[in-house]
Design a protein around this motif. Sequence first.
Motif, mmCIF file in Angstrom:
data_model
loop_
_atom_site.group_PDB
_atom_site.id
_atom_site.type_symbol
_atom_site.label_atom_id
_atom_site.label_comp_id
_atom_site.label_asym_id
_atom_site.label_seq_id
_atom_site.Cartn_x
_atom_site.Cartn_y
_atom_site.Cartn_z
ATOM 1 N N VAL A 53 -14.892 82.615 64.196
ATOM 2 C CA VAL A 53 -15.496 82.420 62.876
ATOM 3 C C VAL A 53 -16.932 82.938 62.875
ATOM 4 O O VAL A 53 -17.385 83.579 61.911
ATOM 5 C CB VAL A 53 -15.454 80.919 62.465
ATOM 6 C CG1 VAL A 53 -16.305 80.668 61.232
ATOM 7 C CG2 VAL A 53 -14.018 80.478 62.223
ATOM 8 N N ALA A 54 -17.652 82.675 63.957
ATOM 9 C CA ALA A 54 -19.045 83.141 64.050
ATOM 10 C C ALA A 54 -19.109 84.668 63.993
ATOM 11 O O ALA A 54 -19.957 85.242 63.301
ATOM 12 C CB ALA A 54 -19.680 82.629 65.337
ATOM 13 N N LYS A 55 -18.201 85.331 64.686
ATOM 14 C CA LYS A 55 -18.192 86.799 64.684
ATOM 15 C C LYS A 55 -17.801 87.336 63.312
ATOM 16 O O LYS A 55 -18.412 88.288 62.808
ATOM 17 C CB LYS A 55 -17.211 87.310 65.740
ATOM 18 C CG LYS A 55 -17.705 87.169 67.162
ATOM 19 C CD LYS A 55 -16.677 87.749 68.125
ATOM 20 C CE LYS A 55 -17.242 87.866 69.511
ATOM 21 N NZ LYS A 55 -16.268 88.435 70.453
ATOM 22 N N THR A 56 -16.792 86.721 62.699
ATOM 23 C CA THR A 56 -16.328 87.165 61.374
ATOM 24 C C THR A 56 -17.431 87.040 60.333
ATOM 25 O O THR A 56 -17.584 87.894 59.460
ATOM 26 C CB THR A 56 -15.098 86.337 60.932
ATOM 27 O OG1 THR A 56 -14.071 86.480 61.918
ATOM 28 C CG2 THR A 56 -14.569 86.808 59.591
ATOM 29 N N SER A 57 -18.211 85.972 60.440
ATOM 30 C CA SER A 57 -19.283 85.731 59.461
ATOM 31 C C SER A 57 -20.610 86.350 59.872
ATOM 32 O O SER A 57 -21.614 86.177 59.192
ATOM 33 C CB SER A 57 -19.469 84.227 59.259
ATOM 34 O OG SER A 57 -19.897 83.619 60.468
ATOM 35 N N ALA A 58 -20.613 87.066 61.001
ATOM 36 C CA ALA A 58 -21.826 87.707 61.537
ATOM 37 C C ALA A 58 -22.929 86.691 61.817
ATOM 38 O O ALA A 58 -24.113 86.984 61.685
ATOM 39 C CB ALA A 58 -22.331 88.791 60.591
ATOM 40 N N ALA A 59 -22.533 85.489 62.219
ATOM 41 C CA ALA A 59 -23.524 84.460 62.574
ATOM 42 C C ALA A 59 -24.211 84.854 63.877
ATOM 43 O O ALA A 59 -23.583 85.378 64.795
ATOM 44 C CB ALA A 59 -22.842 83.106 62.737
ATOM 45 N N GLN A 60 -25.504 84.606 63.929
ATOM 46 C CA GLN A 60 -26.267 84.929 65.132
ATOM 47 C C GLN A 60 -26.404 83.739 66.074
ATOM 48 O O GLN A 60 -26.712 83.903 67.251
ATOM 49 C CB GLN A 60 -27.666 85.414 64.741
ATOM 50 C CG GLN A 60 -27.650 86.699 63.935
ATOM 51 C CD GLN A 60 -29.040 87.062 63.465
ATOM 52 O OE1 GLN A 60 -29.782 86.217 62.972
ATOM 53 N NE2 GLN A 60 -29.398 88.321 63.624
ATOM 54 N N ALA A 61 -26.179 82.542 65.545
ATOM 55 C CA ALA A 61 -26.371 81.326 66.345
ATOM 56 C C ALA A 61 -25.383 80.255 65.910
ATOM 57 O O ALA A 61 -24.894 80.265 64.785
ATOM 58 C CB ALA A 61 -27.799 80.811 66.194
ATOM 59 N N ILE A 62 -25.113 79.332 66.827
ATOM 60 C CA ILE A 62 -24.231 78.205 66.542
ATOM 61 C C ILE A 62 -24.931 76.916 66.935
ATOM 62 O O ILE A 62 -25.409 76.780 68.065
ATOM 63 C CB ILE A 62 -22.906 78.310 67.327
ATOM 64 C CG1 ILE A 62 -22.090 79.516 66.862
ATOM 65 C CG2 ILE A 62 -22.084 77.025 67.181
ATOM 66 C CD1 ILE A 62 -20.827 79.749 67.674
ATOM 67 N N HIS A 63 -24.990 75.985 65.995
ATOM 68 C CA HIS A 63 -25.436 74.629 66.321
ATOM 69 C C HIS A 63 -24.177 73.794 66.509
ATOM 70 O O HIS A 63 -23.353 73.690 65.608
ATOM 71 C CB HIS A 63 -26.301 74.058 65.201
ATOM 72 C CG HIS A 63 -26.946 72.757 65.582
ATOM 73 N ND1 HIS A 63 -26.222 71.591 65.739
ATOM 74 C CD2 HIS A 63 -28.230 72.449 65.870
ATOM 75 C CE1 HIS A 63 -27.038 70.618 66.095
ATOM 76 N NE2 HIS A 63 -28.265 71.116 66.187
ATOM 77 N N PRO A 64 -23.999 73.193 67.700
ATOM 78 C CA PRO A 64 -22.739 72.509 67.993
ATOM 79 C C PRO A 64 -22.581 71.135 67.355
ATOM 80 O O PRO A 64 -21.546 70.493 67.513
ATOM 81 C CB PRO A 64 -22.779 72.375 69.519
ATOM 82 C CG PRO A 64 -24.242 72.275 69.819
ATOM 83 C CD PRO A 64 -24.927 73.163 68.817
ATOM 84 N N GLY A 65 -23.590 70.673 66.627
ATOM 85 C CA GLY A 65 -23.486 69.347 66.014
ATOM 86 C C GLY A 65 -23.673 68.253 67.038
ATOM 87 O O GLY A 65 -24.315 68.445 68.068
ATOM 88 N N CYS A 66 -23.085 67.101 66.782
ATOM 89 C CA CYS A 66 -23.282 65.941 67.647
ATOM 90 C C CYS A 66 -22.021 65.557 68.402
ATOM 91 O O CYS A 66 -21.954 64.507 69.012
ATOM 92 C CB CYS A 66 -23.761 64.744 66.815
ATOM 93 S SG CYS A 66 -25.312 65.057 65.968
ATOM 94 N N GLY A 67 -20.994 66.377 68.360
ATOM 95 C CA GLY A 67 -19.729 66.037 69.004
ATOM 96 C C GLY A 67 -19.663 66.502 70.446
ATOM 97 O O GLY A 67 -20.686 66.753 71.087
ATOM 98 N N PHE A 68 -18.437 66.665 70.945
ATOM 99 C CA PHE A 68 -18.233 67.017 72.341
ATOM 100 C C PHE A 68 -18.803 68.382 72.700
ATOM 101 O O PHE A 68 -19.238 68.603 73.822
ATOM 102 C CB PHE A 68 -16.742 66.970 72.674
ATOM 103 C CG PHE A 68 -16.179 65.574 72.693
ATOM 104 C CD1 PHE A 68 -16.573 64.683 73.669
ATOM 105 C CD2 PHE A 68 -15.282 65.161 71.735
ATOM 106 C CE1 PHE A 68 -16.075 63.393 73.698
ATOM 107 C CE2 PHE A 68 -14.771 63.882 71.755
ATOM 108 C CZ PHE A 68 -15.167 62.988 72.737
ATOM 109 N N LEU A 69 -18.812 69.323 71.758
ATOM 110 C CA LEU A 69 -19.292 70.664 72.083
ATOM 111 C C LEU A 69 -20.798 70.705 72.322
ATOM 112 O O LEU A 69 -21.299 71.634 72.951
ATOM 113 C CB LEU A 69 -18.914 71.653 70.967
ATOM 114 C CG LEU A 69 -17.423 71.978 70.852
ATOM 115 C CD1 LEU A 69 -17.193 72.981 69.738
ATOM 116 C CD2 LEU A 69 -16.857 72.500 72.157
ATOM 117 N N SER A 70 -21.529 69.701 71.848
ATOM 118 C CA SER A 70 -22.972 69.678 72.064
ATOM 119 C C SER A 70 -23.307 69.430 73.534
ATOM 120 O O SER A 70 -24.417 69.720 73.981
ATOM 121 C CB SER A 70 -23.635 68.604 71.198
ATOM 122 O OG SER A 70 -23.197 67.320 71.582
#
Length: 201
Positions: free
Chosen positions: A7-24
């Motif tokens: 999704v990040a690549k499709t939307s050309a996002a440069q950064a991801i904030h993982p939120g407060c869940g397990f991915l953080s």
Amino acid sequence: MEKIIQVAKTSAAQAIHPGCGFLSENMEFAELCKQEGIIFIGPPPSAIRDMGIKSTSKSIMAAAGVPVVEGYHGEDQSDQCLKEHARRIGYPVMIKAVRGGGGKGMRIVRSEQEFQEQLESARREAKKSFNDDAMLIEKFVDTPRHVEVQVFGDHHGNAVYLFERDCSVQRRHQKIIEEAPAPGIKSEVRKKAGRSCSQSC
């Protein structure tokens, strides 16, 4: 993880904030972002790894001059070694899973007579929950105040503290309520704690 990267690549996002869940707190996800050239807004993978292992994080903090609760977090995991350190520290002690979280793999031991039983119980729970039954021993602090300071840093070595939260209301060593700002904290204590934490980063 792969879907989020897609999704990040499709939307050309440069950064991801993982939120407060397990991915953080997921080292693999932080590494995946790095491999894909996407900024992971959070700690570097090495910090996630080190802070996720209680014995490693305690060693790092002690080396940085941060006061830590008296205890044993060495490699010798024999029953006898752990029992000897518990006796040296003095009861009551807390047995903690090295890779623990969510209050799992933790036992309060108030006398030497119950040490072995509690150690075995903590190990079983840790193995089931984290696939690792390594333990550390700490002096048990009765009616503690659990206050965390939030720190934000960048890739240039700058760090600021974003004040604190009180996490003292717990059940089975699991936080129930987090209150910010922490009640009853004097302004000078707040500043000193924040500066100490941001400088140690």
